[in-house]
Design an enzyme around this catalytic site. Structure first.
Site, PDB file in Angstrom:
ATOM      1  N   CYS A 178      -7.100 -20.006  -5.170  1.00  0.00           N
ATOM      2  CA  CYS A 178      -6.586 -21.050  -4.288  1.00  0.00           C
ATOM      3  C   CYS A 178      -5.167 -21.392  -4.731  1.00  0.00           C
ATOM      4  O   CYS A 178      -4.714 -20.977  -5.791  1.00  0.00           O
ATOM      5  CB  CYS A 178      -7.426 -22.304  -4.406  1.00  0.00           C
ATOM      6  SG  CYS A 178      -9.173 -22.023  -4.103  1.00  0.00           S
ATOM      7  N   ARG A 218      -2.443 -17.093  -1.508  1.00  0.00           N
ATOM      8  CA  ARG A 218      -3.495 -17.282  -2.510  1.00  0.00           C
ATOM      9  C   ARG A 218      -4.833 -17.673  -1.880  1.00  0.00           C
ATOM     10  O   ARG A 218      -5.850 -17.735  -2.574  1.00  0.00           O
ATOM     11  CB  ARG A 218      -3.083 -18.359  -3.512  1.00  0.00           C
ATOM     12  CG  ARG A 218      -1.824 -18.015  -4.279  1.00  0.00           C
ATOM     13  CD  ARG A 218      -1.451 -19.146  -5.201  1.00  0.00           C
ATOM     14  NE  ARG A 218      -2.403 -19.285  -6.271  1.00  0.00           N
ATOM     15  CZ  ARG A 218      -2.326 -18.679  -7.448  1.00  0.00           C
ATOM     16  NH1 ARG A 218      -1.312 -17.888  -7.694  1.00  0.00           N
ATOM     17  NH2 ARG A 218      -3.249 -18.852  -8.362  1.00  0.00           N
ATOM     18  N   TRP A 266      -9.366 -20.384  -0.868  1.00  0.00           N
ATOM     19  CA  TRP A 266     -10.057 -19.119  -0.668  1.00  0.00           C
ATOM     20  C   TRP A 266     -11.456 -19.347  -1.231  1.00  0.00           C
ATOM     21  O   TRP A 266     -11.626 -19.481  -2.436  1.00  0.00           O
ATOM     22  CB  TRP A 266      -9.334 -18.009  -1.420  1.00  0.00           C
ATOM     23  CG  TRP A 266      -9.809 -16.642  -1.102  1.00  0.00           C
ATOM     24  CD1 TRP A 266      -9.843 -16.043   0.118  1.00  0.00           C
ATOM     25  CD2 TRP A 266     -10.310 -15.676  -2.031  1.00  0.00           C
ATOM     26  NE1 TRP A 266     -10.330 -14.763   0.003  1.00  0.00           N
ATOM     27  CE2 TRP A 266     -10.620 -14.512  -1.297  1.00  0.00           C
ATOM     28  CE3 TRP A 266     -10.512 -15.659  -3.408  1.00  0.00           C
ATOM     29  CZ2 TRP A 266     -11.141 -13.369  -1.880  1.00  0.00           C
ATOM     30  CZ3 TRP A 266     -11.019 -14.524  -3.996  1.00  0.00           C
ATOM     31  CH2 TRP A 266     -11.328 -13.382  -3.242  1.00  0.00           C
ATOM     32  N   ASN A 322      -8.151 -25.118  -8.504  1.00  0.00           N
ATOM     33  CA  ASN A 322      -8.154 -23.658  -8.405  1.00  0.00           C
ATOM     34  C   ASN A 322      -8.956 -23.132  -9.576  1.00  0.00           C
ATOM     35  O   ASN A 322      -8.669 -23.494 -10.714  1.00  0.00           O
ATOM     36  CB  ASN A 322      -6.710 -23.133  -8.477  1.00  0.00           C
ATOM     37  CG  ASN A 322      -6.654 -21.620  -8.583  1.00  0.00           C
ATOM     38  OD1 ASN A 322      -7.549 -20.920  -8.125  1.00  0.00           O
ATOM     39  ND2 ASN A 322      -5.596 -21.112  -9.202  1.00  0.00           N
ATOM     40  N   GLY A 323      -9.976 -22.324  -9.298  1.00  0.00           N
ATOM     41  CA  GLY A 323     -10.760 -21.784 -10.399  1.00  0.00           C
ATOM     42  C   GLY A 323     -12.238 -21.958 -10.147  1.00  0.00           C
ATOM     43  O   GLY A 323     -12.675 -22.219  -9.040  1.00  0.00           O
ATOM     44  N   GLU A 383      -3.163   5.629  -1.903  1.00  0.00           N
ATOM     45  CA  GLU A 383      -2.420   4.445  -1.475  1.00  0.00           C
ATOM     46  C   GLU A 383      -2.314   4.385   0.059  1.00  0.00           C
ATOM     47  O   GLU A 383      -2.473   3.320   0.657  1.00  0.00           O
ATOM     48  CB  GLU A 383      -1.026   4.445  -2.139  1.00  0.00           C
ATOM     49  CG  GLU A 383      -0.087   3.339  -1.708  1.00  0.00           C
ATOM     50  CD  GLU A 383      -0.610   1.926  -1.946  1.00  0.00           C
ATOM     51  OE1 GLU A 383      -1.642   1.753  -2.610  1.00  0.00           O
ATOM     52  OE2 GLU A 383       0.004   0.991  -1.424  1.00  0.00           O
ATOM     53  N   LYS A 388      -3.777   1.300   2.272  1.00  0.00           N
ATOM     54  CA  LYS A 388      -2.967   0.503   3.204  1.00  0.00           C
ATOM     55  C   LYS A 388      -3.635   0.457   4.570  1.00  0.00           C
ATOM     56  O   LYS A 388      -3.732  -0.591   5.190  1.00  0.00           O
ATOM     57  CB  LYS A 388      -1.554   1.090   3.374  1.00  0.00           C
ATOM     58  CG  LYS A 388      -0.555   0.857   2.277  1.00  0.00           C
ATOM     59  CD  LYS A 388      -0.036  -0.539   2.147  1.00  0.00           C
ATOM     60  CE  LYS A 388      -0.860  -1.301   1.145  1.00  0.00           C
ATOM     61  NZ  LYS A 388      -0.417  -1.242  -0.231  1.00  0.00           N
ATOM     62  N   GLU A 410      -6.897  -1.794   4.559  1.00  0.00           N
ATOM     63  CA  GLU A 410      -6.765  -3.245   4.457  1.00  0.00           C
ATOM     64  C   GLU A 410      -6.010  -3.850   5.631  1.00  0.00           C
ATOM     65  O   GLU A 410      -6.230  -5.002   5.982  1.00  0.00           O
ATOM     66  CB  GLU A 410      -6.130  -3.667   3.118  1.00  0.00           C
ATOM     67  CG  GLU A 410      -4.691  -3.298   2.940  1.00  0.00           C
ATOM     68  CD  GLU A 410      -4.093  -3.866   1.650  1.00  0.00           C
ATOM     69  OE1 GLU A 410      -4.546  -4.914   1.186  1.00  0.00           O
ATOM     70  OE2 GLU A 410      -3.158  -3.240   1.129  1.00  0.00           O
ATOM     71  N   HIS A 446     -15.316  20.817  -1.846  1.00  0.00           N
ATOM     72  CA  HIS A 446     -16.521  20.391  -2.575  1.00  0.00           C
ATOM     73  C   HIS A 446     -17.287  19.305  -1.814  1.00  0.00           C
ATOM     74  O   HIS A 446     -18.028  18.548  -2.418  1.00  0.00           O
ATOM     75  CB  HIS A 446     -16.135  19.914  -3.975  1.00  0.00           C
ATOM     76  CG  HIS A 446     -15.449  20.989  -4.763  1.00  0.00           C
ATOM     77  ND1 HIS A 446     -16.112  22.114  -5.203  1.00  0.00           N
ATOM     78  CD2 HIS A 446     -14.161  21.136  -5.141  1.00  0.00           C
ATOM     79  CE1 HIS A 446     -15.256  22.906  -5.846  1.00  0.00           C
ATOM     80  NE2 HIS A 446     -14.064  22.335  -5.810  1.00  0.00           N
ATOM     81  N   LYS A 488      -3.764 -12.410  -1.950  1.00  0.00           N
ATOM     82  CA  LYS A 488      -2.764 -11.506  -2.507  1.00  0.00           C
ATOM     83  C   LYS A 488      -3.137 -11.010  -3.895  1.00  0.00           C
ATOM     84  O   LYS A 488      -2.946  -9.875  -4.229  1.00  0.00           O
ATOM     85  CB  LYS A 488      -1.400 -12.186  -2.536  1.00  0.00           C
ATOM     86  CG  LYS A 488      -0.331 -11.253  -3.037  1.00  0.00           C
ATOM     87  CD  LYS A 488       0.868 -11.215  -2.149  1.00  0.00           C
ATOM     88  CE  LYS A 488       1.807 -10.121  -2.544  1.00  0.00           C
ATOM     89  NZ  LYS A 488       1.388  -8.824  -2.046  1.00  0.00           N
TER      90      LYS A 488
HETATM   91  C1  F6R Z   1      -2.972  -3.735  -1.739  1.00  0.00           C
HETATM   92  C2  F6R Z   1      -2.728  -4.831  -2.682  1.00  0.00           C
HETATM   93  C3  F6R Z   1      -3.692  -5.006  -3.805  1.00  0.00           C
HETATM   94  C4  F6R Z   1      -2.930  -5.338  -5.111  1.00  0.00           C
HETATM   95  C5  F6R Z   1      -3.927  -5.662  -6.218  1.00  0.00           C
HETATM   96  C6  F6R Z   1      -3.238  -5.918  -7.527  1.00  0.00           C
HETATM   97  O1  F6R Z   1      -1.983  -3.677  -0.763  1.00  0.00           O
HETATM   98  O2  F6R Z   1      -1.796  -5.589  -2.549  1.00  0.00           O
HETATM   99  O3  F6R Z   1      -4.494  -3.878  -3.974  1.00  0.00           O
HETATM  100  O4  F6R Z   1      -2.138  -4.250  -5.445  1.00  0.00           O
HETATM  101  O5  F6R Z   1      -4.669  -6.800  -5.845  1.00  0.00           O
HETATM  102  O6  F6R Z   1      -2.359  -6.984  -7.450  1.00  0.00           O
HETATM  103  P1  F6R Z   1      -1.240  -7.203  -8.529  1.00  0.00           P
HETATM  104  O7  F6R Z   1      -0.316  -6.043  -8.475  1.00  0.00           O
HETATM  105  O8  F6R Z   1      -0.564  -8.480  -8.136  1.00  0.00           O
HETATM  106  O9  F6R Z   1      -1.927  -7.297  -9.860  1.00  0.00           O
END
Ligand code: F6R
Length: 621
Positions: free
Chosen positions: A2, A27, A74, A100-101, A494, A498, A501, A517, A616
């Site tokens: 949060c 967040r 969140w 938060n927590g 990657e 992308k 998500e 395989h 995030k």
């Molecule tokens: C995907 C994405 C997440 C972050 C992951 C790690 O687009 O943003 O997979 O890469 O949550 O976050 P950080 O780099 O902030 O530790």
């Protein structure tokens, strides 16, 4: 996870709290709320939904007051609902808290408080904190918060205000959830992270674990929870209002932060290289790592730990470090690190990689590594974040603030930083001489311009289809396969991440050699396969894999070197990247992957900046 903000000063608190809250929306965004003190009255407005909904409520029913706290949630305990939103109040509605927590012992506390007659209005763990402070308030709010914090188990950051003590905000931090205090002119700010304070102040103090603070408009005091006074020098952050505006609040002409951040990649890469590379002398300077060449020679292993996109950057980093420095490298999923009893010691360099610097699993892996005696150099994007503070040294990526939940420019900045780290190690360990270093750094220096060229794929240029049109052909697909080999295998992962998500389309990244395989069975005329096949050591093998896909009527979207008629001729759709040294190609390949996911997400009407169920970074589990 949060976001928390607080304010005390001469302005209407809500005018400061809401913009700060918006910067923290990454967040958490399933509920939002605010509490202020007007006269001696506590005024609370809160709602399930995004901050926009809170703003609409405040429009109809404004709150007043020059002291306040706010929250963006969140959900972890209790579904998103008006009642479960923060702030939470005590029985008498005299005090309000945001949190938060996680409170681990909330069930026992709740039973105990209920036996004492406390009335609960929500299903959250947070509400027990408000009642616990109420129970301990005989000697004032600050003492009540302190006593409560001592009884709570878990990791948490809390901010609290009370109508009958309208001159103070009290906050406390136990464990990893961050809290930052910002100093203004006769005003003080509080927030979960530094970017939330952007444009308000550059002068900050980070609250450490086990500390609490009492804020008034003119003073800030810090204490440990056992009552010892703490003195800490203020830090100055190198961001000002100008940076805030450039960072784009709102997103300066782009329809989404994600697209804006994709377009900021040339600058992110250039900034990450800037002043670390001596092009003429062929040297790399990263003094912030705090390691001498002798230290680098003495290493016998490197261990990357990271999550998500940062983990994919780590996987690319492994190829670079092993090739340039002949140093064995392990890559660990941070959330798994502590379960495999890693063997570490003083000759192992552990490198946590994190955009936010607040990801709980990466932080936990860092702590595990420290406990095992490893040295730690973090690759991190957020100045003063927990990962950055706890590491022995930091190689900062300089991507600027990343707002979109899907990481884009932070990823390519991480690849850049890892390239520099690999080169530095290679030079120190005698595997790369100055001439080769000059050649490689010159190539790196050209990457931002090459990236700018790839970004043109967003528009229709000459015979190349704009990526938006490519996306429209595949937006209804149910599954995607991404294939790559060698250094491009992590890019396949990657690309798939992308797409998943952002557009909620199922996608798998695979090392192309593994197709036979099993996964090859999936390929048919409905399956788009993104094949990463620029010219380089794995080109021929990729060409063979593409033929296998075509033989099963799969649809091939090929990322190839511009002008490649061979693989390009086989593919259904071509996404060209300019010629570049093999080691630098991932920086260019990343761009069409991101643009494809972005456009498919937009076409499907998805909220690309804030995909559902994702925040995030996850600070607290
Ligand atoms: C995907 C994405 C997440 C972050 C992951 C790690 O687009 O943003 O997979 O890469 O949550 O976050 P950080 O780099 O902030 O530790």
């Amino acid at each position: 996870m949060c976001g928390i903000v607080g304010y005390i000063g001469p302005r209407e608190a809500v005018t400061v709290l809401l913009p700060a809250l918006r910067r923290l929306e990454y967040r958490g965004y399933d509920s939002a709320g605010v509490a202020t003190i007007h006269g001696k009255n506590l005024e609370v407005r809160k709602t399930a939904g995004k901050i926009l909904q809170l703003e609409a409520i405040l429009e109809r029913s404004p709150v007043r007051g020059r002291v306040g706290i706010a929250h963006t949630r969140w959900a972890t305990h209790g579904r998103p609902s008006d009642g479960n939103s923060h702030p939470h109040v005590d029985c008498a509605s005299r005090l309000a808290i945001v949190h938060n927590g996680i409170i681990e012992n909330y069930r026992e506390l709740r039973k105990d408080l209920a036996r004492d007659g406390h009335q609960f209005r929500s299903q959250t763990d947070t509400e027990v904190i408000a009642h616990l402070i109420e129970r301990h308030r005989a000697n004032g709010l600050a003492e009540g918060v302190r006593q409560a914090a001592l009884q709570l188990q878990g990791a948490f950051a809390i901010a609290c205000i009370a109508g009958d003590e309208p001159e103070v905000v009290v906050a406390v931090r136990r464990g990893s959830p961050p809290l930052v205090i910002g100093f203004g002119d006769s005003e003080v700010f509080l927030a979960s992270d530094i970017p939330a304070l952007l444009g308000e102040t550059r002068e900050i103090v980070v609250l450490e674990e086990g500390e609490m603070t009492v804020l008034t408009a003119k003073s800030v005091t810090l204490h440990t929870l056992d009552g010892h006074r703490v003195r800490r020098t203020h830090s100055i952050i190198p961001w000002d209002r100008d940076t805030a505006e450039k960072a784009g609040f709102p997103h300066s002409g782009f329809p989404h932060f994600m697209l804006k951040e994709i377009f900021e990649q040339p600058a992110a890469v250039r900034n990450t290289i800037r002043d670390r590379v001596d092009l003429e002398g062929g040297d790399i300077r990263i003094p912030e790592m705090g390691l001498t060449d002798r230290d680098l020679v003495g290493l016998n292993r490197l261990c990357f730990v990271a999550c998500g996109t940062s983990l994919h950057a780590a996987m690319v980093g492994k190829y670079m470090v092993e090739a340039f420095a002949r140093l064995p490298v392990e890559v660990d999923v941070a959330s798994e690190f502590r379960y495999r009893k890693p063997v570490l010691d003083g000759r192992v360099l552990t490198v946590p990689i994190s955009q936010s610097g607040e990801t709980a699993d990466t932080l936990a892996a860092l702590r595990e590594a420290r406990e095992q005696g490893s040295r730690i150099v973090a690759v991190c994007n957020v100045l003063g974040s927990s990962v950055a503070r706890e590491a022995d040294g930091v190689l900062y990526t300089r991507a600027g603030i990343e707002i979109g939940v899907a990481s884009t420019k932070a990823f390519t900045a991480q690849l850049t930083a890892l390239f520099l780290l690999a080169l530095k190690l290679g030079m120190a360990r005698g595997f790369i001489d100055r001439a080769l270093a000059r050649h490689l750094t010159k190539g790196l220096w050209e990457v931002p311009d090459l990236m700018a060229g790839v970004l043109e794929l967003n528009e229709e240029v000459e015979k190349v289809l704009a990526i938006g049109k490519v996306a429209s052909r595949f937006a209804e697909s149910k599954d995607f396969l991404y294939l790559g080999r060698g250094i491009h295998y992590p890019l396949a992962l990657e690309g798939a991440l992308k797409l998943k998500e952002i557009s909620y389309i199922h996608a798998e990244g695979y090392p192309a050699g593994e197709m036979k395989h099993g996964p090859i069975a999936l390929i048919d005329a409905r399956m788009p396969v993104v094949a990463i096949a620029p010219k380089g050591p794995t080109y021929e093998k990729m060409a063979a894999n593409i033929e296998e896909v075509k033989a099963r009527e799969g649809i091939v979207i090929a990322v190839v070197t511009a002008g490649d008629g061979e693989v390009g001729g086989e593919a259904d759709v071509v996404l060209p990247i300019p010629p570049a040294a093999h080691w630098l190609q991932p920086l260019l390949v990343a761009v069409p992957m991101q643009l494809l996911a972005y456009h498919i997400g937009v076409l499907k009407g998805c909220d690309v900046d804030q995909p559902r169920n994702l925040a995030k970074s996850v600070t607290v589990e």
